[in-house]
Design an enzyme around this catalytic site. Structure first.
Site, PDB file in Angstrom:
ATOM      1  N   GLU A 129      14.852 -23.298  16.661  1.00  0.00           N
ATOM      2  CA  GLU A 129      15.469 -23.830  14.995  1.00  0.00           C
ATOM      3  C   GLU A 129      16.653 -23.100  14.239  1.00  0.00           C
ATOM      4  OE1 GLU A 129      16.388 -27.401  14.410  1.00  0.00           O
ATOM      5  OE2 GLU A 129      17.543 -26.106  13.437  1.00  0.00           O
ATOM      6  N   GLY A 130      18.184 -23.317  15.032  1.00  0.00           N
ATOM      7  CA  GLY A 130      18.905 -22.802  14.245  1.00  0.00           C
ATOM      8  C   GLY A 130      19.485 -22.876  12.592  1.00  0.00           C
ATOM      9  N   GLY A 143      13.462 -29.414  10.060  1.00  0.00           N
ATOM     10  CA  GLY A 143      13.672 -31.260  10.168  1.00  0.00           C
ATOM     11  C   GLY A 143      14.608 -31.269  10.930  1.00  0.00           C
ATOM     12  N   GLU A 190      34.899 -53.791  10.936  1.00  0.00           N
ATOM     13  CA  GLU A 190      33.835 -52.807  12.263  1.00  0.00           C
ATOM     14  C   GLU A 190      35.158 -53.591  13.009  1.00  0.00           C
ATOM     15  OE1 GLU A 190      31.330 -52.536  13.301  1.00  0.00           O
ATOM     16  OE2 GLU A 190      31.782 -52.919  15.348  1.00  0.00           O
ATOM     17  N   HIS A 216      -2.839 -62.673  -1.120  1.00  0.00           N
ATOM     18  CA  HIS A 216      -2.345 -63.026  -2.297  1.00  0.00           C
ATOM     19  C   HIS A 216      -2.152 -62.244  -3.045  1.00  0.00           C
ATOM     20  CE1 HIS A 216      -0.264 -66.331  -3.824  1.00  0.00           C
ATOM     21  NE2 HIS A 216      -0.674 -66.374  -4.903  1.00  0.00           N
TER      22      HIS A 216
HETATM   23  P1  NAI Z   1      26.272 -48.120  15.496  1.00  0.00           P
HETATM   24  O1  NAI Z   1      26.535 -47.505  16.516  1.00  0.00           O
HETATM   25  O2  NAI Z   1      24.824 -48.073  14.734  1.00  0.00           O
HETATM   26  O3  NAI Z   1      27.774 -48.795  15.225  1.00  0.00           O
HETATM   27  C1  NAI Z   1      28.539 -48.508  15.250  1.00  0.00           C
HETATM   28  C2  NAI Z   1      29.546 -49.173  15.213  1.00  0.00           C
HETATM   29  O4  NAI Z   1      31.009 -48.898  14.656  1.00  0.00           O
HETATM   30  C3  NAI Z   1      29.551 -50.253  15.523  1.00  0.00           C
HETATM   31  O5  NAI Z   1      29.588 -51.524  14.964  1.00  0.00           O
HETATM   32  C4  NAI Z   1      30.865 -50.956  16.616  1.00  0.00           C
HETATM   33  O6  NAI Z   1      31.244 -51.356  17.162  1.00  0.00           O
HETATM   34  C5  NAI Z   1      32.302 -49.805  15.399  1.00  0.00           C
HETATM   35  N1  NAI Z   1      33.177 -48.907  15.867  1.00  0.00           N
HETATM   36  C6  NAI Z   1      33.230 -48.743  17.147  1.00  0.00           C
HETATM   37  N2  NAI Z   1      34.401 -48.517  17.223  1.00  0.00           N
HETATM   38  C7  NAI Z   1      35.029 -48.663  15.912  1.00  0.00           C
HETATM   39  C8  NAI Z   1      36.767 -48.807  15.475  1.00  0.00           C
HETATM   40  N3  NAI Z   1      37.688 -48.013  16.273  1.00  0.00           N
HETATM   41  N4  NAI Z   1      36.645 -49.489  14.782  1.00  0.00           N
HETATM   42  C9  NAI Z   1      35.955 -50.516  14.077  1.00  0.00           C
HETATM   43  N5  NAI Z   1      34.644 -50.495  14.002  1.00  0.00           N
HETATM   44  C10 NAI Z   1      34.244 -49.569  15.679  1.00  0.00           C
HETATM   45  O7  NAI Z   1      26.685 -46.091  14.355  1.00  0.00           O
HETATM   46  P2  NAI Z   1      25.856 -45.559  13.570  1.00  0.00           P
HETATM   47  O8  NAI Z   1      25.874 -46.251  12.304  1.00  0.00           O
HETATM   48  O9  NAI Z   1      27.060 -44.802  13.109  1.00  0.00           O
HETATM   49  O10 NAI Z   1      24.865 -44.639  13.462  1.00  0.00           O
HETATM   50  C11 NAI Z   1      24.438 -43.477  14.517  1.00  0.00           C
HETATM   51  C12 NAI Z   1      23.124 -44.153  15.327  1.00  0.00           C
HETATM   52  O11 NAI Z   1      22.379 -43.350  13.988  1.00  0.00           O
HETATM   53  C13 NAI Z   1      22.418 -45.464  15.529  1.00  0.00           C
HETATM   54  O12 NAI Z   1      21.685 -45.023  16.986  1.00  0.00           O
HETATM   55  C14 NAI Z   1      21.436 -45.993  14.338  1.00  0.00           C
HETATM   56  O13 NAI Z   1      20.603 -46.335  14.957  1.00  0.00           O
HETATM   57  C15 NAI Z   1      21.213 -44.317  13.966  1.00  0.00           C
HETATM   58  N6  NAI Z   1      20.931 -44.295  12.595  1.00  0.00           N
HETATM   59  C16 NAI Z   1      19.582 -45.176  12.714  1.00  0.00           C
HETATM   60  C17 NAI Z   1      19.127 -45.488  10.737  1.00  0.00           C
HETATM   61  C18 NAI Z   1      17.854 -46.195  10.563  1.00  0.00           C
HETATM   62  O14 NAI Z   1      17.390 -46.122  11.152  1.00  0.00           O
HETATM   63  N7  NAI Z   1      18.094 -46.616   9.414  1.00  0.00           N
HETATM   64  C19 NAI Z   1      19.817 -44.426  10.169  1.00  0.00           C
HETATM   65  C20 NAI Z   1      21.153 -44.055  10.364  1.00  0.00           C
HETATM   66  C21 NAI Z   1      21.336 -43.703  12.471  1.00  0.00           C
END
Ligand code: NAI
Length: 464
Positions: free
Chosen positions: A33-34, A39, A201, A443
């Protein structure tokens, strides 16, 4: 030079969990790990710090909106941003040091530096070459650039999730590009801290892939919390100065262009596998069309003895999916039977209310032509939820029409991220909705809403 049974490249949730399981199974293990701390993205600049800020800002929201109702009077707390960031950093430190402790406890060598694979059986870190019978690549992912747009990230005014966790001050106006998990979690944090947040979006619904009923309810609740949405809009470019930015976007419906100004622009349009510097090209490792490392059903690449897990391979980019693969690949390497059930991987968004999902969505079942039934129960019928001002949202359980077997569950409401696991366990055991309905639930708990949704798949819920 040292010689190991396994060297894991990457100390994130996939890599460190795999290292611990390898060591537990008696394999001589090292992890490369760099970063300064173990983590990976999750603990250092992802899941954990964002949850700290979500927690702190939620407390502020409670103080501002609900304390007086409960007879808790007094001035609302003001935000000491520096202290909030220090609290977040302390949470990171506790967790990363915890992993370091676990490495020592399990006698795992942490090889500090960035690793590459000059040939199968060898890992190069700096000038040193280490030998390993097995190599596991767990190198994770990085934010992808906004597709089709002219955007330069400086991590000050135009930021990714990394920069959004360390802003020098709370912005007045923030534009979030992408209504996915990162955009909505970080957008929620700043909206609660008083920032005017606008989410742009591309699609017509938020959180792509989620059950469409959940998407609608979720967006309505976020709007009520003060978040603005510009839907069906593709960001074209971001022009940034040292302190401000202008975002240009095009509406899909009529191709019209408009602009919006912000102090900070958060780019959250997805992540991509991070495999730079590993030497995979020279090694001849096969990749998928989407730039992921291709693996077989046992996480082995086309190069014998070289495995890959987590965000660097196919599947949802989730820490817990990587952890499961990390444990499973360790079992495989140790000659046991590692297994991951990709049909039962929960997804959670840690906003307030939380959103949680597992299995098929109703939209998927319709598209697949599966005969199903829906059991739905709103948290307004749950005494505990009402007592804590969290009656918004619902549990939606989907079961096979003929067999009653649970096919999916979608929850928006209090504690959704924990409640979903009752259904995950049920699905692993092939449970029917009736199995959940016949299980006594304490409950008053939020979990009663899950049982009521299961009752709704049969003769009907009690409290609605
Ligand atoms: P995401 O893939 O969930 O959402 C990206 C959104 O950006 C999509 O709705 C897409 O339609 C939109 N988009 C793309 N190009 C666009 C444009 N030019 N203009 C406007 N909208 C555009 O990606 P996100 O939120 O960046 O997350 C990345 C990864 O990290 C995901 O795989 C996510 O599951 C994971 N992650 C998970 C978390 C959790 O489980 N709580 C928390 C944070 C991240």
């Amino acid at each position: 030079m040292a010689s190991y049974d396994v060297i894991i490249i990457g100390g994130g949730p996939g890599g460190y969990v795999s290292a611990i399981r390898c060591a537990q199974l008696g394999l001589k293990t090292a992890c490369v790990e760099g970063r300064e701390t173990l983590g990976g993205t999750c603990l250092n600049v992802g899941c954990i710090p964002s949850k700290a800020l979500l927690h702190a800002s939620h407390q502020l929201h409670e103080a501002e909106h609900n304390f007086a109702k409960m007879g808790l009077k007094g001035k609302s707390p003001s935000v000491d941003w520096k202290q909030m960031l220090a609290y977040k950093d302390d949470v990171i430190g506790q967790n990363t040091k915890g992993v370091e402790f676990l490495f020592k406890k399990n006698k795992i060598d942490w090889i500090k530096g960035w690793g590459s694979i000059p040939e199968a059986g060898k890992v190069k870190v700096g000038d040193e070459i280490h030998e390993a019978k097995n190599i596991v690549i767990a190198s994770g992912s990085e934010p992808s650039p906004v597709p089709g747009a002219d955007v330069t990230v400086d991590e000050k005014v135009v930021v990714t999730s990394t920069g959004a966790l360390t802003l020098p001050k709370i912005p007045k106006k923030m534009v979030v590009i992408g209504a996915g998990v990162i955009g909505l979690e970080m957008g929620s944090v700043y909206a609660r801290l008083g920032t005017e947040v606008t989410v742009i979006e591309f699609l017509d619904a938020i959180t792509p892939g989620m059950d469409s009923e959940v998407q609608k309810t979720f967006q309505r609740i976020l709007k009520k919390q003060g978040m603005n949405f510009i839907m069906g809009a593709a960001v074209q470019k971001v022009d940034a100065s040292k302190t401000k930015a202008t975002v240009t976007y095009k509406l899909r419906k009529d191709d019209s262009e408009a602009t919006i100004d912000a102090d900070v622009v958060l780019c959250a349009t997805g992540r991509r596998p991070y495999t730079d510097g590993l030497g995979l090209d020279a090694l001849g490792v096969k990749m998928t069309e989407r730039g992921q490392i291709a693996t077989d059903a046992h996480w082995q690449t086309n190069v014998k003895g070289v495995y890959a897990i987590g965000d660097a391979i196919e599947g949802p980019m989730l820490a817990h999916k990587a952890e499961d693969e990390g444990m499973a690949v360790a079992e495989v390497i140790a000659g046991k039977h590692g297994h991951v059930n990709y049909d039962v991987i929960p997804g959670v968004i840690y906003t307030a209310p939380e959103v949680a999902t597992v299995g098929k969505t109703e939209d998927q079942l319709k598209a697949e032509g599966v005969a199903y039934k829906v059991g739905k129960f709103t948290f307004m019928g749950n005494g505990r939820a009402k007592a804590v001002f969290q009656g918004e949202g619902f549990v939606k359980l989907l079961a096979d029409k003929a067999t009653d077997r649970i096919l999916g569950c979608h929850i928006i409401g209090p504690g959704a991220g924990d409640l979903i696991h009752e259904i995950c366990v049920g699905m692993e055991f092939g449970a029917s909705a009736e199995d959940i309905a016949l299980t006594c639930h304490a409950h008053p708990t939020f979990s009663e809403a899950v049982r009521e949704a299961a009752l709704a798949c049969g003769d009907g819920p009690i409290h609605s």
